[in-house]
Design a protein around this motif. Structure first.
Motif, PDB file in Angstrom:
ATOM      1  N   ILE A 130       6.674-111.744  69.067  1.00 27.54           N
ATOM      2  CA  ILE A 130       6.115-110.401  69.015  1.00 27.54           C
ATOM      3  C   ILE A 130       6.948-109.641  68.306  1.00 27.54           C
ATOM      4  CG2 ILE A 130       5.015-108.360  70.104  1.00 27.54           C
ATOM      5  CD1 ILE A 130       3.083-110.321  71.601  1.00 27.54           C
ATOM      6  N   ALA A 131       8.387-109.585  68.932  1.00 23.01           N
ATOM      7  CA  ALA A 131       9.452-108.499  68.712  1.00 23.01           C
ATOM      8  C   ALA A 131       9.805-108.842  67.462  1.00 23.01           C
ATOM      9  CB  ALA A 131      10.284-108.985  69.846  1.00 23.01           C
ATOM     10  N   LEU A 132       9.977-110.194  66.899  1.00 20.83           N
ATOM     11  CA  LEU A 132      10.481-110.496  65.814  1.00 20.83           C
ATOM     12  C   LEU A 132       9.513-110.094  64.453  1.00 20.83           C
ATOM     13  CD1 LEU A 132      12.966-112.167  64.078  1.00 20.83           C
ATOM     14  CD2 LEU A 132      11.362-113.988  64.224  1.00 20.83           C
ATOM     15  N   ALA A 133       8.375-110.345  64.818  1.00 16.44           N
ATOM     16  CA  ALA A 133       7.409-109.867  63.651  1.00 16.44           C
ATOM     17  C   ALA A 133       7.440-108.259  63.669  1.00 16.44           C
ATOM     18  CB  ALA A 133       5.947-110.496  63.854  1.00 16.44           C
ATOM     19  N   GLY A 134       7.411-107.758  64.708  1.00 16.02           N
ATOM     20  CA  GLY A 134       7.027-106.305  65.012  1.00 16.02           C
ATOM     21  C   GLY A 134       8.381-105.501  64.250  1.00 16.02           C
ATOM     22  N   LEU A 135       9.423-106.146  64.511  1.00 15.79           N
ATOM     23  CA  LEU A 135      10.792-105.281  64.119  1.00 15.79           C
ATOM     24  C   LEU A 135      10.770-105.583  62.482  1.00 15.79           C
ATOM     25  CD1 LEU A 135      13.718-106.268  66.565  1.00 15.79           C
ATOM     26  CD2 LEU A 135      12.643-104.083  65.840  1.00 15.79           C
ATOM     27  N   ALA A 136      10.331-106.654  62.131  1.00 14.07           N
ATOM     28  CA  ALA A 136      10.309-106.859  60.742  1.00 14.07           C
ATOM     29  C   ALA A 136       9.390-105.845  60.029  1.00 14.07           C
ATOM     30  CB  ALA A 136       9.761-108.517  60.341  1.00 14.07           C
ATOM     31  N   LEU A 137       8.083-105.788  60.687  1.00 11.73           N
ATOM     32  CA  LEU A 137       7.219-104.759  60.277  1.00 11.73           C
ATOM     33  C   LEU A 137       7.512-103.423  60.082  1.00 11.73           C
ATOM     34  CD1 LEU A 137       3.975-106.603  61.117  1.00 11.73           C
ATOM     35  CD2 LEU A 137       4.964-106.562  58.717  1.00 11.73           C
ATOM     36  N   GLY A 138       8.285-103.121  61.176  1.00  9.98           N
ATOM     37  CA  GLY A 138       8.810-101.853  61.886  1.00  9.98           C
ATOM     38  C   GLY A 138       9.865-101.265  60.607  1.00  9.98           C
ATOM     39  N   VAL A 139      10.599-102.207  60.094  1.00  7.63           N
ATOM     40  CA  VAL A 139      11.413-101.998  59.050  1.00  7.63           C
ATOM     41  C   VAL A 139      10.924-101.235  57.613  1.00  7.63           C
ATOM     42  CG1 VAL A 139      13.080-103.032  57.330  1.00  7.63           C
ATOM     43  CG2 VAL A 139      13.277-103.741  59.537  1.00  7.63           C
ATOM     44  N   THR A 140       9.905-101.405  57.560  1.00  5.79           N
ATOM     45  CA  THR A 140       9.069-100.926  56.491  1.00  5.79           C
ATOM     46  C   THR A 140       8.534 -99.406  56.692  1.00  5.79           C
ATOM     47  OG1 THR A 140       6.689-101.455  57.215  1.00  5.79           O
ATOM     48  CG2 THR A 140       7.977-103.060  55.906  1.00  5.79           C
ATOM     49  N   TYR A 141       9.130 -98.770  57.683  1.00  5.19           N
ATOM     50  CA  TYR A 141       8.970 -97.362  57.610  1.00  5.19           C
ATOM     51  C   TYR A 141       9.924 -96.680  56.816  1.00  5.19           C
ATOM     52  CZ  TYR A 141       5.795 -97.505  62.091  1.00  5.19           C
ATOM     53  OH  TYR A 141       4.847 -97.548  62.873  1.00  5.19           O
ATOM     54  N   ASP A 142      10.750 -97.542  56.676  1.00  3.75           N
ATOM     55  CA  ASP A 142      12.204 -96.822  55.762  1.00  3.75           C
ATOM     56  C   ASP A 142      12.765 -95.930  56.158  1.00  3.75           C
ATOM     57  OD1 ASP A 142      11.809 -99.045  53.626  1.00  3.75           O
ATOM     58  OD2 ASP A 142      10.822 -97.752  52.195  1.00  3.75           O
ATOM     59  N   ASN A 143      13.151 -95.831  57.521  1.00  5.41           N
ATOM     60  CA  ASN A 143      13.490 -94.633  58.069  1.00  5.41           C
ATOM     61  C   ASN A 143      14.268 -95.109  59.516  1.00  5.41           C
ATOM     62  OD1 ASN A 143      13.548 -92.320  60.282  1.00  5.41           O
ATOM     63  ND2 ASN A 143      13.678 -91.166  58.102  1.00  5.41           N
ATOM     64  N   ALA A 144      15.685 -94.915  59.544  1.00  2.12           N
ATOM     65  CA  ALA A 144      16.032 -95.599  60.775  1.00  2.12           C
ATOM     66  C   ALA A 144      15.441 -94.861  62.284  1.00  2.12           C
ATOM     67  CB  ALA A 144      17.610 -95.428  60.756  1.00  2.12           C
ATOM     68  N   ALA A 145      15.352 -93.383  62.140  1.00  2.00           N
ATOM     69  CA  ALA A 145      14.937 -93.044  63.307  1.00  2.00           C
ATOM     70  C   ALA A 145      13.427 -93.272  63.759  1.00  2.00           C
ATOM     71  CB  ALA A 145      14.752 -91.514  63.174  1.00  2.00           C
ATOM     72  N   ALA A 146      12.531 -93.543  62.646  1.00  2.00           N
ATOM     73  CA  ALA A 146      11.194 -94.276  62.928  1.00  2.00           C
ATOM     74  C   ALA A 146      11.268 -95.482  63.452  1.00  2.00           C
ATOM     75  CB  ALA A 146      10.491 -94.038  61.631  1.00  2.00           C
ATOM     76  N   LEU A 147      12.289 -96.290  62.857  1.00  2.00           N
ATOM     77  CA  LEU A 147      12.347 -97.679  63.478  1.00  2.00           C
ATOM     78  C   LEU A 147      12.726 -97.772  64.781  1.00  2.00           C
ATOM     79  CD1 LEU A 147      12.485-101.048  62.852  1.00  2.00           C
ATOM     80  CD2 LEU A 147      14.712-100.461  61.938  1.00  2.00           C
ATOM     81  N   LEU A 148      13.764 -97.030  65.143  1.00  2.00           N
ATOM     82  CA  LEU A 148      14.219 -96.799  66.339  1.00  2.00           C
ATOM     83  C   LEU A 148      13.148 -96.191  67.477  1.00  2.00           C
ATOM     84  CD1 LEU A 148      16.524 -96.873  68.406  1.00  2.00           C
ATOM     85  CD2 LEU A 148      16.825 -94.455  67.944  1.00  2.00           C
ATOM     86  N   VAL A 149      12.244 -95.320  66.884  1.00  2.00           N
ATOM     87  CA  VAL A 149      11.089 -95.073  67.861  1.00  2.00           C
ATOM     88  C   VAL A 149      10.051 -96.121  68.098  1.00  2.00           C
ATOM     89  CG1 VAL A 149       9.079 -93.417  67.823  1.00  2.00           C
ATOM     90  CG2 VAL A 149      11.376 -92.431  67.411  1.00  2.00           C
ATOM     91  N   PHE A 150       9.972 -96.937  66.830  1.00  2.00           N
ATOM     92  CA  PHE A 150       8.811 -98.004  67.153  1.00  2.00           C
ATOM     93  C   PHE A 150       9.578 -99.068  67.848  1.00  2.00           C
ATOM     94  CE2 PHE A 150       6.911-101.896  65.346  1.00  2.00           C
ATOM     95  CZ  PHE A 150       5.730-101.530  65.466  1.00  2.00           C
ATOM     96  N   ALA A 151      10.839 -99.495  67.783  1.00  2.00           N
ATOM     97  CA  ALA A 151      11.358-100.489  68.752  1.00  2.00           C
ATOM     98  C   ALA A 151      11.501-100.031  69.877  1.00  2.00           C
ATOM     99  CB  ALA A 151      12.785-100.786  67.922  1.00  2.00           C
ATOM    100  N   ALA A 152      11.903 -98.864  70.186  1.00  3.33           N
ATOM    101  CA  ALA A 152      12.064 -98.396  71.855  1.00  3.33           C
ATOM    102  C   ALA A 152      10.644 -98.518  72.538  1.00  3.33           C
ATOM    103  CB  ALA A 152      12.653 -96.941  71.824  1.00  3.33           C
ATOM    104  N   GLY A 153       9.728 -98.111  71.708  1.00  6.57           N
ATOM    105  CA  GLY A 153       8.328 -98.257  72.309  1.00  6.57           C
ATOM    106  C   GLY A 153       7.884 -99.796  72.449  1.00  6.57           C
ATOM    107  N   GLY A 154       8.262-100.544  71.619  1.00  6.07           N
ATOM    108  CA  GLY A 154       7.977-102.012  71.750  1.00  6.07           C
ATOM    109  C   GLY A 154       8.786-102.393  72.843  1.00  6.07           C
ATOM    110  N   ALA A 155      10.252-102.295  72.946  1.00  7.30           N
ATOM    111  CA  ALA A 155      10.912-102.669  73.925  1.00  7.30           C
ATOM    112  C   ALA A 155      10.599-102.380  75.327  1.00  7.30           C
ATOM    113  CB  ALA A 155      12.413-102.365  73.787  1.00  7.30           C
ATOM    114  N   LEU A 156      10.196-101.260  75.599  1.00  7.38           N
ATOM    115  CA  LEU A 156       9.699-100.538  76.864  1.00  7.38           C
ATOM    116  C   LEU A 156       8.400-101.366  77.153  1.00  7.38           C
ATOM    117  CD1 LEU A 156      10.170 -96.858  76.505  1.00  7.38           C
ATOM    118  CD2 LEU A 156      11.457 -98.411  77.876  1.00  7.38           C
ATOM    119  N   ALA A 157       7.513-101.404  76.238  1.00  8.16           N
ATOM    120  CA  ALA A 157       6.330-102.325  76.583  1.00  8.16           C
ATOM    121  C   ALA A 157       6.450-103.662  76.957  1.00  8.16           C
ATOM    122  CB  ALA A 157       5.339-102.291  75.336  1.00  8.16           C
ATOM    123  N   LEU A 158       7.401-104.385  76.153  1.00  6.97           N
ATOM    124  CA  LEU A 158       7.680-105.735  76.591  1.00  6.97           C
ATOM    125  C   LEU A 158       8.426-105.854  77.792  1.00  6.97           C
ATOM    126  CD1 LEU A 158       8.621-107.247  72.858  1.00  6.97           C
ATOM    127  CD2 LEU A 158       6.808-107.968  74.447  1.00  6.97           C
TER     128      LEU A 158
END
Length: 192
Positions: A130-158
């Motif tokens: 889930i983390a690998l696929a989610g991060l890959a798809l999160g990269v498509t936000y094309d913005n480092a802050a957006a990716l960080l927000v998405f990754a942080a939410g995922g990391a907290l949930a996981l």
């Protein structure tokens, strides 16, 4: 070619979500009765990921200085391959769990520690996927802050989900699980 990859990315995301939903329904209808079940971590996981995905877009608009581009065919193809690898890892883990897989954190009668498949290397390979696929798809936000927000939410949930699952498995399976857990990292071999 780019449009084909973009379409394939969207189809991948929606197909993955549909498969996850179908797996949950199938397991609820056909798996063995549970002795203990915990639902909150699943609900929190879905809400946290949804909220992080929703919040990432306005964050991206608010921080244009942190934009980057994955618009090239090569970049999109790389994202697609990594997402597929994550999804494949998750499915492999689910197959290895067999009848012990459920969307909820649970313990079934005669529950056992699974040590085969990707469970030879990490305790939670389905979450690694889930983390690998989610991060890959999160990269498509094309913005480092957006990716960080998405990754942080995922990391907290996981992180919360893993905490709940390990506590329940340790209590229910005792030394069989704690000895297994002592010899395997949680998500990433050699890291955590």
């Amino acid at each position: 070619m780019y449009n084909d990859i973009e379409l394939t990315l969207r189809i991948t995301l929606y197909a993955w979500l549909a498969c996850e939903l179908a797996l949950q329904v199938r397991q609820l209808m056909s798996s063995a009765p549970t002795e203990r079940t915990e639902w909150r971590s699943l609900l929190l996981f879905v809400v946290a990921l949804g909220a992080a995905g929703w919040a990432a877009r306005p964050v991206a608009r608010a921080t244009p200085a942190l934009d980057y581009s994955t618009a090239s065919t090569g970049a999109r193809l790389a994202v697609l391959i990594v997402a597929w690898a994550g999804i494949a890892l998750r499915l492999w883990a689910i197959v290895a769990l067999g009848r012990f897989f459920r969307g909820t954190v649970h313990v079934q009668r005669d529950h056992q520690v699974v040590r085969s498949g990707p469970y030879r290397w990490v305790r939670h390979p389905a979450y690694s996927g889930i983390a690998l696929a989610g991060l890959a798809l999160g990269v498509t936000y094309d913005n480092a802050a957006a990716l960080l927000v998405f990754a942080a939410g995922g990391a907290l949930a996981l992180g919360y989900r893993i905490h709940v699952e390990e506590k329940l498995l340790s209590e229910a399976l005792g030394t069989a699980y704690t000895e297994y857990a002592a010899t395997r990292p949680r998500l990433i071999p050699g890291v955590w």
